[in-house]
Design an enzyme around this catalytic site. Sequence first.
Site, mmCIF file in Angstrom:
data_model
loop_
_atom_site.group_PDB
_atom_site.id
_atom_site.type_symbol
_atom_site.label_atom_id
_atom_site.label_comp_id
_atom_site.label_asym_id
_atom_site.label_seq_id
_atom_site.Cartn_x
_atom_site.Cartn_y
_atom_site.Cartn_z
ATOM 1 N N PRO A 2 0.827 -1.203 0.000
ATOM 2 C CA PRO A 2 0.000 0.000 0.000
ATOM 3 C C PRO A 2 0.867 1.260 0.000
ATOM 4 O O PRO A 2 1.808 1.371 0.789
ATOM 5 C CB PRO A 2 -0.796 -0.120 1.307
ATOM 6 N N GLU A 3 0.562 2.171 -0.917
ATOM 7 C CA GLU A 3 1.311 3.411 -1.023
ATOM 8 C C GLU A 3 0.454 4.552 -0.477
ATOM 9 O O GLU A 3 -0.609 4.314 0.098
ATOM 10 C CB GLU A 3 1.744 3.625 -2.464
#
Length: 270
Positions: A2-3
């Site tokens: 997840p960014e």
Amino acid sequence: MPELPEVEVTRLGIRPHVLGQRIRTAVVREPRLRLPVNADLVERVAGQVIHGVDRRGKYLLLALDTGAVLIHLGMSGQLRVLPAATPPRRHDHVDLVLDSGDCLRLHDPRRFGVLRWIDDGEKHPLLRDLGPEPLGAAFTGTMLHARSRGRSAAIKGFIMDAHIVVGVGNIYANEALFRAGIDPRRAAGGVSRVRYERLAAAIRTVLAEAIAEGGTTLRDFTQPDGKDGHFRLSLAVYGRVDAPCLRCGGPIRSVRVGGRSSYFCPHCQH
């Protein structure tokens, strides 16, 4: 992993359900995450009210009465708000049980995430040396240009350095460089200020669009309501090796830059 957009989508998803809630207790089923869960987490958080649900880079911060809970989703972490009586699944490692009868539950199959009590977020070693937020006023092309002088490293790695700017992960670095027309292999110190202004604008736009689309689901990420993120449908270069460029029709190429797969159009990016 997840960014920033996925973490921001998570923050926006859980915030209405936990803000202002008092934590009744914590349930720690598996403390062995990337950093171990505090042995005294229950004593630290029980009875405290959640006054803020904030984000710094890829870290979430639940601001409490006397400190904060710092959360990082690692490679595969997810946060859900569920009825506290919901039976835990495998890899449901930590619950923060709320007075509402719900709980904030961390699910993390690979256990690369973090959930820790911290006393002072701004001074914590994980946060104190981070660069500016890419969606904030301090992030500008002029700032990027000034920080890049004398750097021979590739520009893609430069904008992914959290000491320069936080949260520009691999997917969004590829997409922003395409929009700005910059080859990911170009030396950071050889890019003009005008092109950095274009790149800063592209980074802001790409991240904002990804947040609006619920993030990018490629493997593990889902939104707090269980839905996939749809920005993957808007990806122009990432993962599209040999597919036609959406601008010129030429093939998208893939190279390794700084050990990461990098996708670009050799005709449109220089």
